[in-house]
Motif scaffolding. Structure first.
Motif, short mmCIF file in Angstrom:
data_model
loop_
_atom_site.label_atom_id
_atom_site.label_comp_id
_atom_site.label_asym_id
_atom_site.label_seq_id
_atom_site.Cartn_x
_atom_site.Cartn_y
_atom_site.Cartn_z
N ILE A 125 4.95 37.45 -30.96
CA ILE A 125 3.75 36.61 -30.90
C ILE A 125 3.56 36.13 -29.46
CG2 ILE A 125 2.62 34.54 -31.80
CD1 ILE A 125 3.07 36.76 -33.86
N GLY A 126 2.32 36.25 -28.97
CA GLY A 126 2.00 35.81 -27.61
C GLY A 126 2.13 36.89 -26.57
N SER A 127 2.65 38.08 -26.96
CA SER A 127 2.75 39.16 -25.97
C SER A 127 1.37 39.68 -25.62
CB SER A 127 3.64 40.28 -26.51
OG SER A 127 3.09 40.79 -27.73
N LEU A 128 1.20 40.08 -24.35
CA LEU A 128 -0.09 40.50 -23.83
C LEU A 128 -0.42 41.91 -24.32
CD1 LEU A 128 -2.49 39.93 -21.91
CD2 LEU A 128 -1.14 41.01 -20.09
N VAL A 129 -1.65 42.06 -24.83
CA VAL A 129 -2.12 43.37 -25.27
C VAL A 129 -2.97 43.99 -24.16
CG1 VAL A 129 -3.50 44.60 -26.98
CG2 VAL A 129 -2.07 42.67 -27.69
N VAL A 130 -3.95 43.25 -23.66
CA VAL A 130 -4.80 43.73 -22.59
C VAL A 130 -5.38 42.52 -21.86
CG1 VAL A 130 -6.87 43.87 -24.04
CG2 VAL A 130 -6.70 45.29 -21.99
N ASP A 131 -5.60 42.67 -20.57
CA ASP A 131 -6.19 41.61 -19.76
C ASP A 131 -7.57 42.08 -19.32
OD1 ASP A 131 -6.81 39.49 -18.19
OD2 ASP A 131 -5.22 39.81 -16.70
N LEU A 132 -8.63 41.55 -19.99
CA LEU A 132 -10.00 41.94 -19.67
C LEU A 132 -10.44 41.26 -18.38
CD1 LEU A 132 -11.62 41.69 -23.22
CD2 LEU A 132 -10.73 43.72 -22.07
N ASN A 133 -11.22 41.99 -17.60
CA ASN A 133 -11.69 41.44 -16.33
C ASN A 133 -13.17 41.76 -16.14
OD1 ASN A 133 -11.61 40.23 -13.77
ND2 ASN A 133 -11.33 42.23 -12.80
N ALA A 134 -13.99 40.71 -16.19
CA ALA A 134 -15.43 40.85 -15.93
C ALA A 134 -15.73 40.12 -14.63
CB ALA A 134 -16.24 40.30 -17.07
N THR A 135 -16.64 40.67 -13.82
CA THR A 135 -17.00 40.06 -12.54
C THR A 135 -18.49 39.81 -12.48
OG1 THR A 135 -17.21 42.25 -11.55
CG2 THR A 135 -15.09 41.16 -11.32
N ASP A 136 -18.88 38.74 -11.73
CA ASP A 136 -20.27 38.37 -11.53
C ASP A 136 -20.47 38.21 -10.03
OD1 ASP A 136 -22.80 37.08 -11.35
OD2 ASP A 136 -22.56 36.37 -13.42
N LEU A 137 -21.44 38.92 -9.47
CA LEU A 137 -21.65 38.91 -8.03
C LEU A 137 -22.22 37.59 -7.52
CD1 LEU A 137 -23.07 42.52 -7.51
CD2 LEU A 137 -20.71 41.70 -7.24
N ASP A 138 -22.69 36.77 -8.43
CA ASP A 138 -23.22 35.47 -8.01
C ASP A 138 -22.07 34.57 -7.59
OD1 ASP A 138 -25.87 36.21 -8.50
OD2 ASP A 138 -25.64 35.81 -10.64
N GLU A 139 -22.43 33.32 -7.19
CA GLU A 139 -21.41 32.37 -6.80
C GLU A 139 -21.62 31.05 -7.51
OE1 GLU A 139 -21.58 31.55 -2.67
OE2 GLU A 139 -23.59 30.70 -2.71
N GLY A 140 -20.62 30.18 -7.41
CA GLY A 140 -20.71 28.88 -8.07
C GLY A 140 -20.70 29.03 -9.57
N SER A 141 -21.46 28.18 -10.24
CA SER A 141 -21.52 28.23 -11.71
C SER A 141 -22.16 29.52 -12.20
CB SER A 141 -22.31 27.02 -12.23
OG SER A 141 -23.63 27.04 -11.72
N ASN A 142 -22.94 30.16 -11.37
CA ASN A 142 -23.56 31.42 -11.77
C ASN A 142 -22.54 32.54 -11.94
OD1 ASN A 142 -26.09 30.18 -11.67
ND2 ASN A 142 -26.39 30.72 -9.50
N SER A 143 -21.32 32.35 -11.35
CA SER A 143 -20.29 33.38 -11.46
C SER A 143 -19.17 32.99 -12.40
CB SER A 143 -19.72 33.70 -10.07
OG SER A 143 -19.06 32.56 -9.54
N ASP A 144 -19.18 31.77 -12.94
CA ASP A 144 -18.17 31.35 -13.91
C ASP A 144 -18.42 32.05 -15.24
OD1 ASP A 144 -17.08 29.74 -12.01
OD2 ASP A 144 -18.12 27.92 -12.68
N ILE A 145 -17.37 32.69 -15.80
CA ILE A 145 -17.51 33.54 -16.99
C ILE A 145 -16.66 33.00 -18.12
CG2 ILE A 145 -17.13 35.89 -17.89
CD1 ILE A 145 -17.61 36.94 -15.08
N THR A 146 -17.18 33.08 -19.34
CA THR A 146 -16.44 32.78 -20.57
C THR A 146 -16.48 34.01 -21.45
OG1 THR A 146 -18.43 31.85 -21.60
CG2 THR A 146 -16.95 30.32 -20.46
N TYR A 147 -15.33 34.23 -22.18
CA TYR A 147 -15.18 35.40 -23.05
C TYR A 147 -15.18 34.95 -24.52
CZ TYR A 147 -13.55 37.55 -18.70
OH TYR A 147 -13.46 38.01 -17.41
N SER A 148 -15.77 35.80 -25.39
CA SER A 148 -15.83 35.48 -26.82
C SER A 148 -16.00 36.77 -27.63
CB SER A 148 -16.98 34.52 -27.12
OG SER A 148 -18.23 35.12 -26.77
#
Length: 810
Positions: A263-286
């Motif tokens: 339990i708790g072992s890593l399966v995959v680390d997703l990585n999404a990027t946003d070319l904007d800056e500040g709050s425009n580049s802050d990302i949440t996953y769901s």
């Protein structure tokens, strides 16, 4: 009545020409007169430069200027100008800076008054300071910062700080230039006061993601000749707008995960990027709505990092594939999103470790065990199936053992290389079994194999040859050196015993001269050595261990006896009985430099200690005789006079070179005779009788007998050794003692008379009737080898050889 006129005055100023414009307005009255004289000069004229000649312009008599006390008064300013009372010239006292005096005024004047007495007259002078282009434009700030949104439309204007130039008129700021830019240009504007300023105009839409900052150079240029300029940096920072949606590295992923992952072992680390800056580049996953409840219960998605970890138990037999869709959304005002589809595959796990069973193990074993001898028998097994159930057994490759498969899953450990306990006394053998699963599982078992010692190493000395120096007169039992060998074996195989290999020299065994401690190898001297008798010894010492069979080695020992100054010189010429005085008779007519006697002393010590020098200890008349300190010759320093006493007493000391020095003395009593004939007449021609058993004769007999006996023993030993025919071996160098003994034996029966002094110490100066007359009793049968017969003896050498042999008595 008022007159006005204007005069233009030109002056040459060192490297360039300046023009002075003179406007003079005169007003005259009967007793007082008021005049306004106007001059125009450029600023920055050098000190001493002439502006105008006031005496000429004001029609004043040059000769009366000093009498009328002509003086200059400047109204409201420093005294930049002054008048020369001798010439009437108005000249510059201090450089004039127009910008300092008048700041930014368009016109600048200096007002002066020229005052004279007898009669009093006052003239008003007005000097206009003309501007030159001596200042460059400057911006109030070196850098101009602008923030412009990337959403700004083209054609938008932005005000820039203007440059200032202290100069006026055409010398002030005239225009602006902007460095080359794809996105910006400028437009120059003119203010109500005539000042120039520039607006920055956006000519192309900005994109922060392509270029977040624009660096420009704004240049202000004035209208002077030559023109001057100043620059400022324009830094435009592009402000971000939310115009880019988050994107994943991959939109579709296939991920494998092993069953029973914790339990708790890593399966995959997703990585999404946003070319904007500040709050425009802050990302949440769901998770999206298309992700099943089973999947969301089994895996956990971190909304901040995008990590997917194991949340529930994974069982390959229950559920093998999980599908999910993950959404990445930014936090801009109008949020943008991106999607990623993931397929998780559960793999079967190799969850059973292989096992090792030691069926047989032999320890300890001797180090000389034969090759291919079986040391252990091992079996292996694994409960898994397929590749997970196939196992491989191995031992470390750097050990002298190898595995040999005897049957299915049974292996024998055998010796593959010779063993040496002295290098490795024991081995920790690790059996490692590994299956072929993914990832592979393994197990190991370690057994210790101890090696028993056998006597396979010869004792070793640190050196193969030892040279030991021993001072003569040593104390019996003194420790000479410690000769220690090393044996790397164990127990009785390393217990060493030391002994001297017997060797006889001159019927003397080495064990009678030296002893060695059998336990620690300490070498001792059993007697006191005398350098004059024994100078060196050469023998061998053997070290033998206590193994079965025993092993041994030997080392060569070279003992060198070091000389001490323990023998005093012995005077052999002139000969005299112990404690007696040597009496000599010499003619009183002896010439200067004649040899009177020669003192010869011998020292049996080494060359350094036996070096002898001679000195007078007592002498009746120090002016009459000289003594050579090296050869002992006593000669006359002058001829005898009638005042010299008939008897002369000489005491000579012979001293060696040792430390401390030893010495011997001889007393010579000289009697002078008037004529040699008279002296000889008193002597008898009959041979002197003497005791053949005197001390010196007895010593010579004993010495000759000892040398002869040693020579006979040496010959007998040589014959015995040759008859034994020993095995060929490297011959040892002959002992120094044996060489000396052999040399002594060949010359023991002869005495060399090498010089005149020695001759006269044995015989009289002349012969009688062809016969030698001795001065002292000589040993019977003694032989003398004479290298040359002195002149005046009456003898002739009839032999053909280089030396004559005399035997006494014939």
């Amino acid at each position: 009545m008022m007159n006005s006129h204007t005069r233009r005055v030109s002056r040459t100023m060192e490297s360039y020409e300046r023009y002075v414009i003179l406007a003079i307005i005169f007003s005259f009255a009967r007793y007082t007169s008021a005049s306004v004289t106007h001059y125009s000069i450029p600023e920055e004229m050098k000190e001493g430069s002439v502006v105008a000649n006031l005496a000429t312009d004001l029609t004043l008599d040059l000769k009366t200027l000093n009498q009328r006390k002509m003086r200059l008064d400047i109204i409201g300013n420093k005294k930049y100008l002054d008048v020369n009372k001798e010439t009437g010239e108005l000249y510059v006292v201090e450089k004039i800076d127009r910008e300092y005096i008048c700041n930014t005024k368009s016109s600048c004047y200096l007002k002066l008054e020229v005052i004279l007495d007898n009669p009093v007259r006052i003239f008003n002078i007005e000097v206009e300071i003309l501007d030159i282009n001596d200042n460059a434009p400057q911006f109030r700030r070196d850098a101009i910062h602008l923030d412009i949104s990337e959403a700004t439309a083209r054609g938008e204007r932005f005000s820039l700080s203007n440059a200032v130039d202290p100069d006026v008129g055409s010398n002030s700021v005239k225009t602006y230039h902007l460095s080359e830019s794809e996105f910006f240009n400028i437009e120059v504007q003119t203010g109500r006061d005539g000042s120039k300023f520039a607006d920055l105009i956006l000519k192309k839409t900005l994109d922060r993601e392509q270029q977040p900052v624009h660096n420009l150079i704004l240049t202000a240029v004035d209208g002077g000749t030559p023109a001057r300029s100043g620059t400022a940096s324009v830094i435009v920072r592009v402000l971000d707008t939310n115009d880019n949606a988050p994107t994943f590295d991959k939109e579709n992923l296939n991920v494998k995960v092993m069953e029973n992952s914790p339990i708790g072992s890593l399966v995959v680390d997703l990585n999404a990027t946003d070319l904007d800056e500040g709050s425009n580049s802050d990302i949440t996953y769901s998770y999206s709505l298309y992700t099943s409840e089973k999947t969301q219960e089994t895996f956990n998605l971190n909304p901040a990092t995008g990590e997917i970890t194991v949340k529930g138990v994974l069982n390959y037999e229950d559920f093998r594939i999980y599908d999910m869709e993950v959404i990445a959304a930014d936090k801009g005002a109008s949020s943008l999103t991106g999607q990623c589809t993931i397929k998780i595959l559960v793999e079967d796990m190799n969850d059973n470790h292989p096992e090792i069973s030691i069926k047989s193990f032999q320890s300890p074993v001797t180090e000389n065990i034969e090759l291919d001898t079986v040391i252990a028998v091992v079996s292996v097994s694994d409960k898994d199936s397929g590749d997970n159930g196939i196992v491989d057994l191995r031992v470390p490759g750097n050990m002298p053992f190898k595995l040999r498969e005897s049957s299915d899953n049974y292996y024998e450990l055998v010796v593959s290389e010779p063993l040496d306990r002295e290098k490795v006394p024991e081995y920790d053998i690790t059996f490692t079994v590994t299956d072929r699963g993914s990832p592979p599982l393994s197990d190991n078992e370690t057994m210790t194999l101890e090696l028993l010692d056998v006597n396979d190493n010869v004792p070793q000395f640190p050196q193969s040859f030892y040279t030991i120096r021993v001072m003569e007169n040593n104390a019996p039992g003194a420790l000479l050196s410690s000769l220690t060998a090393f044996d790397p074996d164990l127990h009785e195989n390393q217990y060493l015993v030391y002994f001297i290999i017997e060797k006889e020299i001159a019927n003397t065994s080495m064990s009678m001269l030296f002893s060695i401690n059998p336990e620690n190898g300490n070498l001792y001297a059993l007697k006191t050595f005398d350098y004059e008798i024994e100078k060196e010894f050469l023998f061998h010492i053997e070290a033998r261990d206590s193994g079965s069979p025993p092993l041994s080695s030997n080392v060569t020992v070279h003992i060198i006896i070091v000389d001490q100054n323990d023998n005093a010189p012995v005077i052999v010429s002139p000969w005299r009985a112990h404690g007696s005085v040597v009496e000599e008779k010499i003619p009183r007519s002896t010439d200067k430099g004649s040899l009177i006697a020669k003192v010869i002393a011998l020292d049996t010590d080494s060359v350094h200690n036996s070096r002898i020098t001679y000195q007078f200890l007592q002498v009746t008349d120090a002016t009459l005789f000289s003594l050579d300190q090296y050869n002992g010759e006593i000669r006359t320093m002058r001829m005898f006079s009638y005042r010299d006493p008939r008897h002369q007493r000489l005491v000579v000391v012979a001293k060696d070179n040792g430390e401390p020095a030893l010495s011997a003395t001889v007393t010579i009593k000289l009697t002078t005779m008037e004529t040699a004939v008279k002296a000889y007449s008193d002597m008898t021609e009959e041979p002197l009788e003497y005791d053949i058993f005197s001390d010196i004769n007895l010593y010579l007999v004993i010495g000759l007998g000892s040398v002869s006996f040693l020579l006979l023993i040496t010959i007998l030993v040589t014959i015995v050794i040759k008859c034994q025919k020993p095995k060929p071996s490297k011959a040892a160098p002959p002992s120094r003692n044996s060489v000396i003994s052999e040399r002594n034996s060949t010359i023991a029966d002869s005495t060399l008379v090498s010089n005149d002094a020695y001759w006269y110490s044995l015989f009289l100066a002349e012969t009688r009737k062809g016969k030698l007359v001795v001065r002292q009793p000589l040993p019977k049968g003694s032989r003398y080898i004479v290298s040359s017969i002195p002149r005046g003896t009456g003898l002739t050498d009839t032999s053909d050889s280089a030396a004559s042999t005399l035997q006494y008595p014939k």
